[in-house]
Design an enzyme around this catalytic site. Structure first.
Site, mmCIF file in Angstrom:
data_model
loop_
_atom_site.group_PDB
_atom_site.id
_atom_site.type_symbol
_atom_site.label_atom_id
_atom_site.label_comp_id
_atom_site.label_asym_id
_atom_site.label_seq_id
_atom_site.Cartn_x
_atom_site.Cartn_y
_atom_site.Cartn_z
ATOM 1 N N ARG A 138 38.872 39.635 40.796
ATOM 2 C CA ARG A 138 38.039 39.430 41.979
ATOM 3 C C ARG A 138 38.520 38.247 42.819
ATOM 4 O O ARG A 138 37.720 37.528 43.423
ATOM 5 C CB ARG A 138 36.563 39.252 41.595
ATOM 6 C CG ARG A 138 35.945 40.506 40.998
ATOM 7 C CD ARG A 138 34.495 40.284 40.659
ATOM 8 N NE ARG A 138 33.856 41.541 40.242
ATOM 9 C CZ ARG A 138 32.978 41.641 39.246
ATOM 10 N NH1 ARG A 138 32.632 40.572 38.557
ATOM 11 N NH2 ARG A 138 32.445 42.794 38.928
ATOM 12 N N HIS A 182 27.593 51.278 33.034
ATOM 13 C CA HIS A 182 28.425 51.883 31.991
ATOM 14 C C HIS A 182 28.172 53.370 31.793
ATOM 15 O O HIS A 182 29.119 54.132 31.588
ATOM 16 C CB HIS A 182 28.283 51.157 30.662
ATOM 17 C CG HIS A 182 29.475 51.360 29.789
ATOM 18 N ND1 HIS A 182 30.637 50.623 29.918
ATOM 19 C CD2 HIS A 182 29.730 52.256 28.808
ATOM 20 C CE1 HIS A 182 31.537 51.039 29.054
ATOM 21 N NE2 HIS A 182 31.016 52.029 28.369
ATOM 22 N N HIS A 193 41.743 47.458 31.534
ATOM 23 C CA HIS A 193 40.984 48.381 30.676
ATOM 24 C C HIS A 193 40.329 49.474 31.502
ATOM 25 O O HIS A 193 40.419 50.667 31.176
ATOM 26 C CB HIS A 193 39.916 47.606 29.894
ATOM 27 C CG HIS A 193 38.819 48.477 29.363
ATOM 28 N ND1 HIS A 193 39.004 49.342 28.300
ATOM 29 C CD2 HIS A 193 37.524 48.649 29.752
ATOM 30 C CE1 HIS A 193 37.875 49.992 28.057
ATOM 31 N NE2 HIS A 193 36.971 49.599 28.933
ATOM 32 N N HIS A 239 40.994 50.654 34.524
ATOM 33 C CA HIS A 239 41.925 51.610 35.132
ATOM 34 C C HIS A 239 42.555 52.526 34.085
ATOM 35 O O HIS A 239 42.816 53.700 34.360
ATOM 36 C CB HIS A 239 43.008 50.867 35.918
ATOM 37 C CG HIS A 239 42.553 50.405 37.264
ATOM 38 N ND1 HIS A 239 41.755 49.292 37.437
ATOM 39 C CD2 HIS A 239 42.777 50.894 38.514
ATOM 40 C CE1 HIS A 239 41.510 49.127 38.727
ATOM 41 N NE2 HIS A 239 42.112 50.083 39.403
#
Length: 541
Positions: A432, A217, A368, A370
């Site tokens: 994924r 993050h 979120h 992107h």
């Protein structure tokens, strides 16, 4: 920055960044087409995951790192009015990082490093991928050292004076990146490279994920700080006004650097290796780091309002229409802030344990990510490029109209692409995966959103091509003898006459970061060396 060699240093980094960007955009469009299932001839699990992995690495590591380095060199030389410290070392860092990109690209493109952007073990890639990634990070560390040395040299030569805001932000970002990248560096050096080379037989995935959470993050803020720098030092001037408060800007960068680091466990909410108390601690830090974003939003909007009212704006919102919407930097910041508002809302959902449980590992997360990264952040990279390219090559921008169209289409395309992702996440579509191999009423309801994503991706690809075309045409245009534009930095509404040392230096904040990191990651990492764990064999290419 008048020295041709230094201009070459900055633009060389940026060209690597945008070369990676356009390749990644091509791969991204393939991914939304393949994932939709509308074109069975394109279905290929191996190609899809190779594409996703390459797309993620090029966007998140190569584009950002090289752009930030080039931007940093330009900022340092123009704000401090001194040449790059040790240009030879800077070029060594460039070539080390570029060599790393090439080494990592070979297994990525040949399907031997299809481990996605996070490269979580026990999936293992070819050793050259990890070695290449390490070299990219080492090259960026060279940049960090040069930025911090120039920062320190200027302070010693100018005692008592305020470090230019843009350089203060750049130095804070260099400090942040040194801390941020340490986690993934430890994971790669002591776990992934030895595993991929066969030096060890097993790996502890829990420790690896914890180390990657150290980086996962905070790296977002490494990407974001250049965009915030443009918010503060370019936007007010380009809009025709003043920076509302330089002190608030400095405080925002400090809070970002300090609190962006010890918050990675909100990515591990669903993972069992860390106790709920540690996750709660990191969750609190995640909400704290929203504060500099709120401060930035307030300060930038206030700066835009000043500009709009100086241009004759009346009434409560009349100033908005008076802003120079035909200025690429001004337009970009407005569109960037709009995407930040909606992307930030998604971030609050992700940081909240109960709500995160509903959207974890769904398409919501991709939407979120992107919207914040490719939307809020990257659109400001475009604006910075449009502003700096003429200054770097000594020629006017090929087409301002094309630049404006490109910014609008990027915003529209990103909106069309990410909105379906958020909806699909709420409808339960997992991320994924390369395709959905079963059909029922729920999966049939996904189809219209998949079609929207293809359309949004095509708009984004066209926008990306327009950006590259504009920059290439600018650089290849005939030299203009009367071109005399110079970089202009925003001035604060109230001149800074006295500045507390803690808003002008990073030493104290570096110590505070060390304490917070020891608290947040000390025991969670050490526990793996004192409790019984079960290693996993690596598998992959």
């Amino acid at each position: 920055m008048n020295d041709a060699a230094e201009r070459k240093l900055a633009i060389s980094h940026m060209w690597v960044a945008f070369a990676a960007f356009i390749v990644a955009c091509l791969l991204g469009e393939y991914q939304v087409i393949e994932r939709s299932g509308f074109f069975p001839a394109l279905d290929s699990n191996s190609v899809y995951f190779a594409s996703v992995s390459t797309h993620g690495v090029l966007m998140a590591f190569v584009l950002t790192t090289f752009f930030i380095m080039g931007f940093g060199y330009y900022i340092a030389t123009t704000t401090l009015k001194q040449p790059v410290w040790n240009k030879q070392l800077a070029w060594i860092g460039f070539w080390v990082a570029l060599t790393g990109v090439v080494l990592a690209a070979i297994p990525l493109l040949t399907g031997k490093a299809s481990v996605l952007y996070t490269f979580y073990p026990p999936i293992v890639a070819h050793a050259s991928f990890y070695i290449g990634a390490t070299l990219l990070v080492v090259g960026s560390w060279v940049w960090c050292v040069i930025m911090l040395v120039m920062f320190s040299q200027w302070k010693k030569a100018n005692p008592g004076q305020a470090v230019p805001l843009a350089m203060f932000a750049t130095a804070a970002n260099a400090m942040l990146w040194l801390w941020t990248s340490a986690g993934v560096a430890l994971e790669v050096l002591f776990q992934l490279i030895p595993l991929s080379l066969g030096w060890i037989d097993t790996i502890d995935p829990g420790l690896a994920r914890t180390l990657f959470a150290w980086t996962l993050h905070p790296i977002v803020y490494f990407w974001l700080i250049p965009a915030y720098t443009a918010y503060y030092v370019f936007v007010p001037k380009q809009a025709g006004g003043y920076l509302f408060s330089e002190e608030m800007a400095r405080l925002a960068f400090i809070v970002l650097a300090v609190f962006a680091l010890p918050i990675g466990f909100h990515h591990l909410y669903m993972d069992p290796e860390q106790a709920k108390g540690w996750k709660l601690l990191h969750a609190i830090g995640t909400f704290v780091v929203a504060l500099p974003t709120l401060v930035t939003g307030f300060t930038v909007i206030a700066s835009l309002e000043i500009a709009g009212r100086l241009r004759g704006g009346k009434g409560l919102f009349g100033w908005i229409g008076k802003l120079p919407w035909t200025n690429p930097m001004t337009l970009a910041v407005i569109l960037s802030l709009l995407m930040l508002i909606f992307g930030g809302f998604g971030g609050i959902v992700n940081a909240s344990y109960a709500m995160n449980a509903m959207v974890h590992n769904t398409a919501w997360v991709s939407g979120h990510f992107h919207l914040i990264f490719a939307g809020t952040t990257i659109i400001m990279y475009f604006a910075i490029a449009y502003y700096l390219w003429p200054l770097l090559v000594g020629k006017p921008l090929f087409s301002r109209t094309m630049a404006l169209v490109q910014l609008w289409t990027w915003f529209i395309g990103m909106t069309i692409l990410t909105t379906p992702w958020h909806v699909l996440g709420l409808l339960g579509q997992p991320r994924r995966i390369s395709s959905v191999v079963y059909n029922n009423l729920l999966t049939l309801s996904w189809k219209p959103y998949e079609l929207m994503m293809i359309f949004g991706g095509l708009i984004l690809l066209g926008s990306a091509c327009a950006l590259i075309y504009n920059l290439v045409k600018t650089q290849l245009a005939p030299t203009t003898e009367n071109f005399s534009e110079q970089i202009e930095f925003a001035e604060p509404l109230r001149p800074v006459t006295a500045l507390p040392e803690h808003l002008n230096d990073l030493k104290l904040w570096n110590k505070i970061i060390a304490v917070l990191m020891a608290i947040s990651f000390g025991y969670p990492i050490l526990q793996f060396f004192f409790m019984e764990t079960f290693g996993s064999n690596g598998w992959g290419y």
